[in-house]
Scaffold this motif. Structure first.
Motif, PDB file in Angstrom:
ATOM      1  N   LEU A  67      42.026 -41.111   6.711  1.00 51.20           N
ATOM      2  CA  LEU A  67      41.985 -39.974   5.792  1.00 51.20           C
ATOM      3  C   LEU A  67      43.044 -40.151   4.706  1.00 51.20           C
ATOM      4  O   LEU A  67      44.088 -40.763   4.958  1.00 51.20           O
ATOM      5  N   THR A 112      45.039 -38.000   3.621  1.00 51.59           N
ATOM      6  CA  THR A 112      46.293 -37.340   4.022  1.00 51.59           C
ATOM      7  C   THR A 112      47.133 -38.265   4.897  1.00 51.59           C
ATOM      8  O   THR A 112      48.347 -38.367   4.733  1.00 51.59           O
ATOM      9  N   ASP A 133      30.593 -44.749  19.229  1.00 47.83           N
ATOM     10  CA  ASP A 133      31.184 -44.166  18.016  1.00 47.83           C
ATOM     11  C   ASP A 133      30.102 -43.935  16.959  1.00 47.83           C
ATOM     12  O   ASP A 133      30.036 -42.870  16.343  1.00 47.83           O
ATOM     13  N   VAL A 167      40.836 -33.311   1.004  1.00 47.47           N
ATOM     14  CA  VAL A 167      40.618 -32.963   2.416  1.00 47.47           C
ATOM     15  C   VAL A 167      41.588 -31.858   2.857  1.00 47.47           C
ATOM     16  O   VAL A 167      41.312 -31.103   3.795  1.00 47.47           O
ATOM     17  N   GLU A 168      42.680 -31.691   2.118  1.00 48.26           N
ATOM     18  CA  GLU A 168      43.652 -30.623   2.422  1.00 48.26           C
ATOM     19  C   GLU A 168      42.997 -29.239   2.331  1.00 48.26           C
ATOM     20  O   GLU A 168      43.472 -28.281   2.940  1.00 48.26           O
ATOM     21  N   SER A 182      47.492 -32.634   9.511  1.00 47.43           N
ATOM     22  CA  SER A 182      47.036 -33.722   8.633  1.00 47.43           C
ATOM     23  C   SER A 182      45.613 -33.495   8.105  1.00 47.43           C
ATOM     24  O   SER A 182      45.026 -34.400   7.524  1.00 47.43           O
ATOM     25  N   SER A 183      45.067 -32.306   8.333  1.00 47.68           N
ATOM     26  CA  SER A 183      43.699 -31.943   7.936  1.00 47.68           C
ATOM     27  C   SER A 183      42.637 -32.596   8.819  1.00 47.68           C
ATOM     28  O   SER A 183      41.444 -32.549   8.516  1.00 47.68           O
ATOM     29  N   LEU A 184      43.072 -33.251   9.854  1.00 44.78           N
ATOM     30  CA  LEU A 184      42.144 -33.884  10.785  1.00 44.78           C
ATOM     31  C   LEU A 184      41.586 -32.808  11.723  1.00 44.78           C
ATOM     32  O   LEU A 184      42.329 -31.973  12.215  1.00 44.78           O
ATOM     33  N   LEU A 233      37.259 -35.220  17.282  1.00 40.82           N
ATOM     34  CA  LEU A 233      37.082 -36.106  16.131  1.00 40.82           C
ATOM     35  C   LEU A 233      35.678 -36.044  15.563  1.00 40.82           C
ATOM     36  O   LEU A 233      35.486 -36.071  14.340  1.00 40.82           O
ATOM     37  N   LEU A 240      34.335 -43.277  -3.220  1.00 44.11           N
ATOM     38  CA  LEU A 240      34.852 -44.272  -2.269  1.00 44.11           C
ATOM     39  C   LEU A 240      34.429 -45.686  -2.691  1.00 44.11           C
ATOM     40  O   LEU A 240      33.256 -46.004  -2.750  1.00 44.11           O
ATOM     41  N   GLN A 241      35.458 -46.526  -2.950  1.00 37.28           N
ATOM     42  CA  GLN A 241      35.150 -47.837  -3.544  1.00 37.28           C
ATOM     43  C   GLN A 241      34.565 -48.846  -2.564  1.00 37.28           C
ATOM     44  O   GLN A 241      33.653 -49.583  -2.892  1.00 37.28           O
ATOM     45  N   ASN A 242      35.135 -48.887  -1.335  1.00 36.86           N
ATOM     46  CA  ASN A 242      34.742 -49.977  -0.432  1.00 36.86           C
ATOM     47  C   ASN A 242      33.810 -49.521   0.675  1.00 36.86           C
ATOM     48  O   ASN A 242      33.864 -50.027   1.776  1.00 36.86           O
TER      49      ASN A 242
END
Ligand code: B1M
Lengths: 222, 230
Positions: A163, A165, B122, B164-165, B186-188, B192, B217-219
């Motif tokens: 993330l 953050t 996952d 994401v905050e 951490s905004s997580l 999950l 998102l570049q990659n």
């Protein structure tokens, strides 16, 4: 002996773990990485040679296929599993120092972040490339990286984050590590990162996938 | 209005070909992997406790300007791309879905001995929670239709230019019935395998094009895949 090493590297590339394993189907009943390694050891081939000329080339080839788009993460993991099985036979020699691995890498997912699948895949790929990996797990604080470095001062450091953050945590950790161990190479990876970000925080490189990372390490420390 | 569901995973499991395609494979597939995926799909049903739902803010309580306002208070600042896609929204749907803690524990324990199984699980988890959110989205379209309204695309805090905050504001707006996911500093989100998202509703909302090109998102491996298919 050369032929057996080639056979071993092929078993690794295809992910043939041992004779009993049914995968890959076209190699059914053939000796796998385990038997071939045991055979080479019985013939007094040095563990170093088995690692560098048998196991690692197999992992390297599957990594190249991944980079070329003809293999995927599961294929790397299947090969790494075969490699891990063979390594159980070589481990005692590395433990006593009779044979040496390429070097040590400390890896972890940074503080505040609990994602571990990407970091774990990187760990498997590093082990497959002949590195000793010290895995700090998830939520790895700067202090954890520093104390691991105290124990393994010659190590390279790898950090992962998923993330934006938590990738900010990397900045703190990189600064603290570089302050105390200015010559320690630090590499970073994870979905939201970029090369520009790695440069900005003073890391020595960003890698989008395990193969590009191991290839770079092999180039700087062949 | 709140709508909650607690479905069994079996109702929403991704099919094997979707799992393989998310890993990057195109047919012909290898049987070994397919069998493993089937095995893990079955086991997934024993390791999930799905909770999901959406909360509709009252009609006409939302205004979109350069930011998003609710009852005249600024609540979100998701950036120009999302704002333009949400134009004319007069209400918002807040969506939340999770697979539960047990799924994380299971995935983590698999990683200790069998990374291939852990990776498959996952991927299954990521797809499953996204399918559940897709399902919620259909429910929201129906609610919107009943109100004579249309829907925007779905956006999640953290995507495009949305920081994401702002998950913090999202969680502050949720009613107590929907507090089944914990937000970390951490905004997580924990568990999950959780997703939060918003959809704009309004009589004059237009659903814009929504493809990889609006993401920054570049990659991204998904972007690579899209390029490959094109
Ligand atoms: C040291 O050297 C190295 C070298 C290489 C290294 C390395 C270290 N570390 C990693 N690597 C590299 O090698 C590994 C193996 O190939 C790779 O590791 P990864 O961990 O990246 O790869 C995994 C094996 C597979 N990859 C993944 O699992 C992530 C894939 C993407 C598409 C993704 C997915 C699937 C998911 N997500 Co979401 N998700 C995205 C991701 C975008 C992307 N394209 O990557 C990302 C990470 N997510 C994002 C977001 C915003 C979110 N997600 C969320 C949820 C989800 C799902 C549940 C649907 C699902 C699973 C998430 C999970 N990991 O469990 C939410 C957060 C969840 C939470 N718990 O808080 C949510 C916040 C959205 C929301 N509001 O609900 C974005 C983060 C951006 C940000 N602002 O921080 C994001 C980058 C997408 C985007 N387009 O912007 C490489 O990165």
């Amino acid at each position: 002996m050369q032929n057996q090493l080639i056979e071993l590297s092929y078993a690794i590339e295809r992910g043939k773990e041992n004779q009993a394993s049914s995968y890959p189907p076209d190699m059914k009943d053939q000796p796998g990485a385990y038997e071939l390694t045991a055979q080479l050891l019985a013939e007094n081939v040095k563990p170093d040679e088995i690692l560098k000329q048998g196991l690692m080339p197999g992992m390297q080839r599957i990594g190249e296929k991944f980079a070329a788009g003809s293999a995927y993460i599961p294929d790397i993991l299947i090969s790494a599993r075969a490699m891990k099985t063979a390594m159980t036979l070589l481990k005692p020699f590395f433990d006593t120092g009779e044979a040496v691995l390429r070097g040590t890498i400390i890896i972890g997912t940074v503080a505040g972040d609990l994602h571990d699948i990407g970091k774990n895949i990187v760990r498997m790929a590093l082990e497959g490339a002949g590195w000793q990996v010290i895995d700090l797990g998830v939520d790895a604080t700067s202090e954890k990286f520093l104390s691991a470095l105290q124990e393994y001062p010659q190590s390279i450091v790898g950090m992962s984050a998923l993330l934006t953050t938590t990738m900010m945590e990397m900045e703190k950790s990189v600064a603290l590590i570089k302050d105390k161990y200015p010559h320690t190479p630090i590499f970073v990876g994870g979905a939201p990162l970029t090369t520009a970000f790695a440069q900005k925080i003073g890391a020595d490189g960003y890698f989008p996938d395990p193969h590009s990372f191991t290839t770079h390490l092999n180039n700087i420390l062949p | 209005m709140i709508s909650l569901i607690f479905p069994k995973a079996a109702q929403f499991l991704p099919d094997v070909s979707l799992v393989l395609s998310e890993m990057g494979y195109c047919p012909p597939h290898n049987d070994h992997l397919q069998n493993l995926i089937v095995e893990k799909l079955v086991e997934t049903c024993e390791h999930t406790e799905i909770k999901a739902g959406f909360f509709l803010l009252p009609p006409k309580s939302v205004k979109i300007d350069k930011q998003i306002y609710f009852d005249d208070q600024q609540i979100f600042d998701p950036g120009a791309i999302i704002i333009s896609q949400m134009a004319h929204s007069t209400s918002l749907a807040l969506l939340l879905a999770t697979l539960g803690d047990e799924f994380d524990l299971w995935a983590r324990s698999l990683a200790e001995n069998d990374m291939l199984a852990a990776y498959i699980v996952d991927i299954i988890g990521s797809l499953l929670v996204e399918i559940i959110i897709d399902h919620l989205e259909i429910g929201i379209y129906l609610q919107a239709a009943l109100r004579g309204e249309k829907c925007s695309n779905r956006f999640s805090p953290g995507y495009c230019q949305w920081l994401v905050e702002e998950q913090k504001q999202f969680f502050d707006l949720l009613p107590p019935e929907m507090q089944f996911v914990k937000l970390q500093k951490s905004s997580l989100m924990l568990p999950l395998k959780s997703v939060s998202a918003v959809i704009g509703l309004g009589r004059n909302v237009k659903k814009g094009e929504y493809h990889c090109h609006i993401c920054t998102l570049q990659n991204c491996y998904r972007r690579k895949k899209t390029r490959f298919i094109l």
